[in-house]
Scaffold this active site. Structure first.
Site, PDB file in Angstrom:
ATOM      1  N   ASP A 183      35.741  20.336 -16.869  1.00  0.00           N
ATOM      2  CA  ASP A 183      37.312  20.421 -16.752  1.00  0.00           C
ATOM      3  C   ASP A 183      37.833  19.730 -18.274  1.00  0.00           C
ATOM      4  O   ASP A 183      36.951  19.212 -19.080  1.00  0.00           O
ATOM      5  CB  ASP A 183      37.696  19.220 -15.791  1.00  0.00           C
ATOM      6  CG  ASP A 183      39.102  19.008 -15.832  1.00  0.00           C
ATOM      7  OD1 ASP A 183      40.043  19.932 -15.622  1.00  0.00           O
ATOM      8  OD2 ASP A 183      39.744  17.912 -16.016  1.00  0.00           O
ATOM      9  N   CYS A 211      -0.145   3.896   2.753  1.00  0.00           N
ATOM     10  CA  CYS A 211       0.489   3.425   4.007  1.00  0.00           C
ATOM     11  C   CYS A 211       1.820   3.597   4.323  1.00  0.00           C
ATOM     12  O   CYS A 211       2.357   3.823   5.139  1.00  0.00           O
ATOM     13  CB  CYS A 211       0.116   1.593   4.241  1.00  0.00           C
ATOM     14  SG  CYS A 211      -1.765   1.630   3.978  1.00  0.00           S
ATOM     15  N   CYS A 222       0.748  -1.201  -0.055  1.00  0.00           N
ATOM     16  CA  CYS A 222       0.092   0.077  -0.105  1.00  0.00           C
ATOM     17  C   CYS A 222       0.936   1.148   0.073  1.00  0.00           C
ATOM     18  O   CYS A 222       1.615   1.506   0.819  1.00  0.00           O
ATOM     19  CB  CYS A 222      -0.857  -0.015   1.217  1.00  0.00           C
ATOM     20  SG  CYS A 222      -1.749   1.507   1.558  1.00  0.00           S
ATOM     21  N   ASP A 270      37.117  14.700 -14.196  1.00  0.00           N
ATOM     22  CA  ASP A 270      37.424  13.186 -13.973  1.00  0.00           C
ATOM     23  C   ASP A 270      37.259  12.610 -12.713  1.00  0.00           C
ATOM     24  O   ASP A 270      37.575  11.337 -12.613  1.00  0.00           O
ATOM     25  CB  ASP A 270      38.971  13.004 -14.615  1.00  0.00           C
ATOM     26  CG  ASP A 270      39.942  13.580 -13.900  1.00  0.00           C
ATOM     27  OD1 ASP A 270      39.635  14.107 -12.572  1.00  0.00           O
ATOM     28  OD2 ASP A 270      41.079  13.936 -14.175  1.00  0.00           O
ATOM     29  N   ASP A 282      39.818  16.524  -9.562  1.00  0.00           N
ATOM     30  CA  ASP A 282      38.527  17.698  -9.339  1.00  0.00           C
ATOM     31  C   ASP A 282      37.342  17.305  -8.210  1.00  0.00           C
ATOM     32  O   ASP A 282      36.516  18.005  -8.213  1.00  0.00           O
ATOM     33  CB  ASP A 282      37.829  17.628 -10.766  1.00  0.00           C
ATOM     34  CG  ASP A 282      38.502  17.851 -11.999  1.00  0.00           C
ATOM     35  OD1 ASP A 282      39.374  18.606 -11.914  1.00  0.00           O
ATOM     36  OD2 ASP A 282      38.757  17.159 -12.779  1.00  0.00           O
TER      37      ASP A 282
END
Length: 704
Positions: A405, A19, A16, A598, A602
């Site tokens: 980048d 519920c 449900c 990458d 980064d």
């Protein structure tokens, strides 16, 4: 945060949706619960507990809440479930079909023939009990627990009311078609749940460990780093590792969504989840299963739904107030109009109130919207795109700026010597001088020069070595002074040279203070990057920016080649974060900023962006940890696919909201005006829910 404990439970037999939302709300209200998310589709409950010391008491409270709402639901600790057993239990449909079939037969007899009152009543009553017995029983048990406003109670009141006004066919017909709708709705939900297991097919069942001359089949969890595993043709590679013997073609589609096979041999890295097509491979394991690629992907996919979108949270709150409001409105309709309006009867308005009750269940929204987001995440993962949550999928709809980048993202990140221009010496001699000068460096450019040279370096020939930070290196080789570096080194040493303007990194060389030429090192732009800017603009991205540590000359050439709006060059890693902050402050439109990198160097920028996207991050811990979205191949165009999937998901969510609320509102108004019957009301409830669920499932079929 150190004391916060994460626990995951499977709510077996949860069926449900409404519920489920109520269970989640009550668990969130418990003391010491920092966060709670219940995903109806996967039946997974994830809770963050603030203190581990009263953990048992909290778990007991969670079980009590679940049992109060849904007594037939079992609360299972995810860790206690067998790894070889499905988390999801599908309902047996055979009994349901038999009861619905018998009930439908009796209903058909009752409406097809003219019968006496008591015969007709008996047929319809037996049909009603067969079809609606479970609903009546559930409603009775829920009332005993003080749980009134659920769909079982509403359906019982509506149909019993229809019986009370001697509208037998309508009472049985409403319950019959309600159950038929629920049956097909369960089928649709089970199908979507089955798709979770389909996504889990990358999980290996076993590993063949080589022990001396014997091969032992064990669970992947038992394999340790440095163990050697044997993978036969047709088998799934169970763990990440490096090939030490054999060669083959592997199918990577389970992880990357790409159909093209890949050739691998000795020295190549392979990932768990790849399928070995034709060769026998001996692989040295480099990561335990729990730390490997497959385990991380499974964790991401299975837990993505715990991070809910704003739309999901809104619908949950909306449903909380919507159902009681409609119930009280139905009571008002049953009682007030007969007292105020002449020439009307109580039975007329009572019937209209029953229509309101039937319509009031919000399951169409509570069920279909999370299912849409799950479908979007699942469809993305089948296309090699891992999205960590519904919130990030929703955020991808409103992307204003994409920041890339360069190295390893737009370019291949593989440096190679593409040109040798020598002055007053042979190209071979120039390359040898530069190779010896760079022999102490581990920089990618130095490594590419050594690779191009391809011979052993006798470091005894180097009499002195000096690294000049920011400029290059100075060595004495064969009693000759070799200068290797950038323009600034040539200027510093007052050496006249020819300025080179080409795409790539230029390494200038001087021998005994005389310019001797240059070597060009290029990082090749990916084929996939060429139309990227155009495709992003076509789907609504306003600005595309590139950040790079390369020179301005190289960055400008790449910008022009790819059609990027602007760039910032010669940046150190920490300066990329500063530039991203500047871009955020200068944006002219409201919208999210995506950073694509990458995933290794980064990580700080990925974490700072509104949406961090790791390129080619498969197998990279830094990528998976820092990013919100992981593109599992080296194709930046996957970002376009991710945004398209997000927009498609939002479109389907919007369709479901408008359709469900629109139909319910229309039928409510028609019912209040006496123009709609119980049949329309059943369609507005179960029919709308079923159509919304089926519509949600469309998002799982994503075409590139």
């Amino acid at each position: 945060m150190n004391n916060v404990v994460k626990r995951v439970f499977i709510l077996k037999n949860l069926d449900c949706a409404h519920c489920a939302s109520e269970i989640e709300r009550e668990i969130r209200g418990l003391s010491n619960i920092k966060e709670a998310n219940l995903d109806f589709v996967s039946t997974k409950l994830t809770v963050m507990v603030e203190s581990k010391y009263n953990l048992e008491e909290i778990i007991s409270n969670i079980v009590n809440i679940v049992k109060k709402k849904e007594p037939h639901v079992e609360v299972l600790d995810e860790k206690s479930i067998s790894k070889n057993t499905s988390n999801l239990k599908y309902k047996s449909n055979k009994k349901e079909l038999i009861k619905i079939g018998l009930g439908a037969l009796l209903f058909g007899l009752g409406i097809s023939f003219k019968l006496s009152f008591w015969v007709e009543f008996t047929l319809f009553f037996i049909s009603y009990v067969l079809v609606g017995g479970d609903v009546l029983l559930k409603a009775y048990k829920n009332i005993l627990r003080g749980q009134v406003f659920d769909e079982n109670f509403l359906m019982c009141i509506a149909t019993i009311g229809a019986f009370a006004i001697k509208n037998f066919p309508e009472a049985v017909g409403v319950m019959l078609f309600y159950q038929i709708g629920e049956f097909f709705q369960d089928l649709a939900v089970n199908r979507s749940r089955k798709s979770i297991e389909d996504l889990m097919k990358i999980k290996p069942d076993f590993a063949n460990v080589k022990i001396g001359d014997e091969i032992k089949r064990v669970s992947p969890d038992e394999v340790k780093v440095k163990d050697v595993i044997v993978v036969k043709p047709g088998e799934k590679i169970p763990l990440d590792g490096k090939i030490i013997s054999g060669s083959s073609i592997v199918d990577t589609s389970n992880l990357t969504g790409e159909s093209l096979p890949r050739e691998v041999g000795v020295g190549d890295d392979v990932l768990g989840g790849f399928i070995n097509k034709n060769g026998l491979l001996d692989i040295e394991v480099t990561r335990e299963f729990s730390e490997g690629t497959v385990a991380k992907i499974l964790d991401l996919v299975q837990n993505a739904s715990s991070k809910k979108a704003k739309t999901e949270n809104f619908i949950t709150k909306f449903a909380r107030y919507y159902t009681p409001a409609v119930v009280f409105l139905s009571v008002f309709i049953a009682v007030v109009p007969p007292l105020l309006i002449k020439d009307t009867t109580f039975l007329q308005w009572f019937y209209r109130a029953l229509i309101f009750l039937v319509i009031s269940c919000p399951c169409a929204l509570v069920l279909s919207i999370p299912l849409s987001f799950f479908g979007g995440i699942g469809g993305a993962s089948r296309n090699g795109i891992l999205i960590k949550g519904s919130n990030y999928l929703e955020a991808l709809n409103n992307v204003d700026t994409v920041v890339f980048d360069k190295t390893g993202t737009l370019s291949k990140g593989i440096f190679k010597v593409t040109k040798i221009n020598s002055v007053n010496m042979s190209s071979e001699d120039l390359l040898e001088y530069v190779a010896y000068a760079e022999s102490y460096s581990n920089h990618p450019i130095a490594l590419s020069i050594l690779k191009a040279y391809g011979k052993d370096i006798d470091k005894n020939r180097i009499k002195s070595y000096e690294e000049i930070s920011g400029y290059g290196v100075k060595v004495v080789l064969n009693n000759k002074e070799i200068l290797v570096g950038n323009r600034k080194l040539m200027d510093k040493e007052n050496i006249k040279y020819d300025k080179v303007e080409e795409i790539g990194s230029v390494v200038y060389v001087a021998v005994d203070k005389k310019y001797s030429g240059y070597i060009l090192i290029s990082d090749e732009i990916k084929e996939d990057s060429k139309n990227l800017a155009k495709e992003l603009k076509n789907i609504g991205v306003n600005k595309i920016v590139m950040l790079t540590g390369d020179s301005k000359l190289v960055a400008n050439k790449v910008k022009e080649y790819l059609g990027i709006d602007e760039f910032y060059a010669e940046l150190l890693p920490h300066e990329k974060v500063e530039k991203l902050e500047m871009i955020k402050s200068k944006r002219q439109r409201r919208g999210n900023i995506v950073f694509v990198g990458d995933g290794i160097n980064d990580a700080p920028v990925l974490a700072r962006a509104d949406i961090g996207v790791a390129m080619g991050g498969i197998g990279s811990d830094a990528a998976i940890e820092a990013a919100d979205v992981v593109l599992m191949t080296d194709e930046p165009s996957k970002l376009v696919d991710a945004i398209k999937i997000a927009k498609r998901t939002r479109g389907i969510v919007f369709q479901n909201i408008v359709f469900a609320l629109g139909v319910k509102l229309i039928v409510l108004l028609l019912g209040a005006g006496g123009l709609a019957t119980m049949w329309e009301a059943v369609f507005a409830d179960v029919g709308v829910a079923l159509i919304a669920v089926l519509n949600s499932m469309r998002v799982m079929k994503v075409n590139r």
